[in-house]
Write a protein that holds these residues in place. Structure first.
Motif, short mmCIF file in Angstrom:
data_model
loop_
_atom_site.label_atom_id
_atom_site.label_comp_id
_atom_site.label_asym_id
_atom_site.label_seq_id
_atom_site.Cartn_x
_atom_site.Cartn_y
_atom_site.Cartn_z
N THR A 64 0.81 -1.21 0.00
CA THR A 64 0.00 0.00 0.00
C THR A 64 0.85 1.26 0.00
O THR A 64 0.35 2.34 -0.23
CB THR A 64 -0.88 0.07 1.27
OG1 THR A 64 -0.02 0.01 2.41
CG2 THR A 64 -1.89 -1.05 1.32
N ASN A 65 2.14 1.09 0.30
CA ASN A 65 3.03 2.25 0.47
C ASN A 65 2.68 3.10 1.68
O ASN A 65 3.13 4.23 1.80
CB ASN A 65 3.10 3.12 -0.78
CG ASN A 65 4.10 2.56 -1.77
OD1 ASN A 65 5.00 1.81 -1.39
ND2 ASN A 65 3.94 2.91 -3.03
N ASN A 66 1.83 2.57 2.56
CA ASN A 66 1.56 3.26 3.81
C ASN A 66 2.32 2.55 4.93
O ASN A 66 2.35 1.33 5.00
CB ASN A 66 0.06 3.20 4.15
CG ASN A 66 -0.78 4.00 3.18
OD1 ASN A 66 -0.28 4.91 2.52
ND2 ASN A 66 -2.06 3.67 3.10
N THR A 91 9.61 9.32 2.88
CA THR A 91 8.87 10.02 1.84
C THR A 91 9.56 9.93 0.48
O THR A 91 8.90 9.66 -0.52
CB THR A 91 8.61 11.49 2.25
OG1 THR A 91 7.95 11.49 3.52
CG2 THR A 91 7.73 12.21 1.25
N PRO A 92 10.89 10.11 0.42
CA PRO A 92 11.55 9.98 -0.90
C PRO A 92 11.39 8.58 -1.51
O PRO A 92 11.55 8.41 -2.71
CB PRO A 92 13.03 10.25 -0.59
CG PRO A 92 13.02 11.00 0.70
CD PRO A 92 11.85 10.49 1.47
N HIS A 93 11.06 7.57 -0.69
CA HIS A 93 10.83 6.22 -1.22
C HIS A 93 9.36 5.98 -1.54
O HIS A 93 8.95 4.85 -1.76
CB HIS A 93 11.32 5.16 -0.22
CG HIS A 93 12.81 5.09 -0.13
ND1 HIS A 93 13.53 5.84 0.75
CD2 HIS A 93 13.72 4.37 -0.83
CE1 HIS A 93 14.83 5.58 0.61
NE2 HIS A 93 14.96 4.69 -0.35
N ILE A 121 -1.19 -2.15 6.02
CA ILE A 121 -0.02 -1.28 6.13
C ILE A 121 1.24 -2.08 5.74
O ILE A 121 1.29 -3.29 5.92
CB ILE A 121 0.02 -0.80 7.60
CG1 ILE A 121 0.58 0.58 7.69
CG2 ILE A 121 0.71 -1.76 8.52
CD1 ILE A 121 -0.47 1.61 7.71
N ASP A 122 2.26 -1.40 5.18
CA ASP A 122 3.48 -2.10 4.78
C ASP A 122 4.48 -2.27 5.91
O ASP A 122 5.44 -3.03 5.78
CB ASP A 122 4.18 -1.35 3.64
CG ASP A 122 3.42 -1.47 2.33
OD1 ASP A 122 2.46 -2.27 2.28
OD2 ASP A 122 3.78 -0.78 1.36
N ASN B 118 -7.46 6.01 -0.22
CA ASN B 118 -7.18 4.66 -0.70
C ASN B 118 -7.28 3.61 0.40
O ASN B 118 -7.34 2.43 0.11
CB ASN B 118 -5.81 4.60 -1.35
CG ASN B 118 -5.83 5.24 -2.72
OD1 ASN B 118 -6.86 5.21 -3.40
ND2 ASN B 118 -4.74 5.84 -3.12
N THR B 119 -7.25 4.03 1.65
CA THR B 119 -7.47 3.05 2.71
C THR B 119 -8.94 3.04 3.10
O THR B 119 -9.29 2.53 4.14
CB THR B 119 -6.63 3.34 3.97
OG1 THR B 119 -7.02 4.60 4.49
CG2 THR B 119 -5.15 3.37 3.66
N GLN B 120 -9.79 3.62 2.27
CA GLN B 120 -11.23 3.57 2.48
C GLN B 120 -11.64 4.15 3.83
O GLN B 120 -12.36 3.54 4.59
CB GLN B 120 -11.71 2.11 2.43
CG GLN B 120 -11.47 1.42 1.14
CD GLN B 120 -12.50 1.81 0.09
OE1 GLN B 120 -12.21 2.59 -0.78
NE2 GLN B 120 -13.70 1.29 0.20
#
Lengths: 348, 348
Positions: A64-66, A91-93, A121-122, B118-120
């Motif tokens: 999700t990149n979160n 953030t840069p990633h 979540i990642d 996007n996480t609803q």
């Protein structure tokens, strides 16, 4: 705010009389689906105002990149600075940093960890609450193979990386600084000893006393919380002792501030009569007219390193479990509340 | 941390040779699926160690019980207190509060709003960044029918509720207080006038001058940011004016603190020569040896009301669009930096 229902892939599949799985594959450009069907699905989706849900895609890709950060409080300079460090590094990633606060309640921590895990979540960065004893909720994250990095307040768990401060050294340094200033009866305002960080600060304090041949007085150790009032009460209690302290090393800046307020109200001079050292280097410690000596926990660096440990985990060979323990060194900012040789208020 | 792939409904459907949709319906106890199939699917899911994803369910039910809050900074007492108010009101209703900070960058704000959508998320609370001009990202949230409540810093958009402070009144009150203390040449350290809140504080200041027959000197208005240095520089600039001010009303507490530091370094007495009023009632304003008069924005109340507005929206008739505008009254805490009649430092 409106009753309009979202269009789903089921609606598209019904309209085109094909399976939902086919619609989904077509939308995701799966080559198993014919070019013609893919075009038809795309056209229909557009007509029906279907919005492809990136989260639904994430359910498949598993990304999700979160990343989530759980802290006891967001309004402590230490925690907000660690978060800043994590953000600057991630953030840069392309990662988004989502923050939750537990308010030191394990119940909240459990709910928030579950909520984060449920949003796929990642990774999780976490500083546990004071009331966290049971670790089932944390084990759940590990079972779901979500990378987890503890910072500052950790729990010993195999397979979990952590970035912490050398709190023993910090306690030792703060106490030794007071001894060097000529103090001989050093009181300690401790935090909750159930938390490893506060236990280590206390042990460092005690060890420095011993090293320098000073007597340890158990009645000179008072447990405080991170409130100003708690520091005020501690001084009131200490000044009822027969042997009054000539220095105070507080495990937190707010209790140190309360202690200073109480000392002043008793017309005790700082640093001439009593030296005071705080902990965390909260910004207010340097704003004061009598700037407060405090221990800096290098929070920005802590956040950056925690983020780097996470990146190592997600980029590395996924069949390996990485367990990395990083310990940072504290830095003492000596200011007027304890620096007897300082004539001008320090600016750092 | 491990290479194990998660079991999906597609794996179960393959194993049982039924459609993924049937597996999904069976797992969700859809009565259209026979009791026998439901049992078979449940048994197989258990055997394959399938973990039903609550988020996947949320994709159907459209409800995650997560709400997102986007603020410029988490480490400002005002914003963390609003968040606390939102949490106190929503936690009893089973909501989890997820926080993101934009660091005043619209680019971050856009990314975070998208990540939350996007996480609803079930709802968004937002205080826009200083650099937010374009509102496409916000319109996207509205198009997706995600309830949105602005607090403190809002953008005028139809259909969006907001809870804000009466900043005009706050600017007026602060200035009138200084006039009542006998000040006649009141300078204003403004914030970024592009933000409505700072524009309103300035207008309130100007209106109070006019009301009391005092001349408005444009050179007595200096734009500052929320940094201490900015307040120091502003005083340096003001003291180059021919007509030196006898009071400073700062639109932020950090600039007020910087102004006080600079005034002291010039041996100007506070409040005798110059009175200073800040804005936000940051905790440090009352910790100072010279406590700083500041405007309280009732952030806890602001958060609670924002949460109530959200609950009204999600519980109400979903075919209605609710647009509610709440304006709160500020409260001035008069302390020694401007209260010439105060002999003892105030404790409030």
């Amino acid at each position: 705010m409106s009753g309009k229902e979202k269009v789903t892939i089921y609606d598209i599949s019904k309209k085109l009389n094909i399976s939902a799985a086919t619609v989904s594959r077509a939308l995701n450009q799966n080559p198993k689906i014919s070019e013609k069907t893919r075009e038809l699905v795309a056209k229909t989706a557009l007509e029906m105002n279907y919005k492809q849900n990136r989260l639904a895609q994430a359910l498949k890709s598993g990304k999700t990149n979160n990343v989530g950060v759980i802290v006891p409080y967001i309004n402590r300079s230490f925690f907000s600075s660690v978060i800043r460090g994590i953000e600057e590094e991630l953030t840069p990633h392309g990662y988004h940093v989502i923050i939750c606060q537990s308010h030191e309640e394990v119940k909240n921590e459990i709910n928030q960890l579950n909520a984060l895990l449920n949003t796929q979540i990642d990774g999780i960065f976490m500083s546990v609450s004071k009331t966290t004893q049971n670790t089932d909720h944390i084990k759940k994250a590990l079972e779901e193979h979500t990378p987890l990095v503890f910072f500052d307040r950790k729990i010993e768990m195999s397979g979990v990386s952590s970035v912490v401060l050398d709190d023993f050294k910090a306690g030792y340094m703060a106490t030794e600084h007071l001894i060097m200033e000529g103090c001989k009866k050093i009181a300690h305002l401790s935090g909750d000893i159930n938390l490893e960080i506060y236990k280590n600060r206390f042990e460092g304090y005690r060890s420095a006393l011993e090293k320098h041949g000073l007597t340890y007085h158990p009645e000179h150790v008072i447990q405080t919380n991170s409130k100003i009032e708690s520091g005020q009460q501690a001084v009131a209690q200490l000044w009822e002792c027969e042997e009054k302290p000539d220095a105070i090393f507080s495990a937190g800046d707010y209790a140190a501030l309360g202690a200073i307020q109480e000392l002043k109200s008793r017309n005790i001079r700082i640093p001439e009569d009593v030296c005071v050292v705080g902990f965390s280097n909260e910004p207010f410690t340097k704003y004061m007219e009598l700037p407060i000596t405090s221990m800096d926990q290098t929070p920005l660096l802590m956040g950056k390193i925690a983020a780097q440990v996470f990146l190592e985990q997600v980029k590395g060979n996924k069949t390996l479990t990485i367990e990395k323990k990083v310990v940072l060194s504290p830095e003492l900012f000596v200011r007027s509340s304890s620096g007897r040789s300082i004539l001008q208020p320090a600016e750092n």
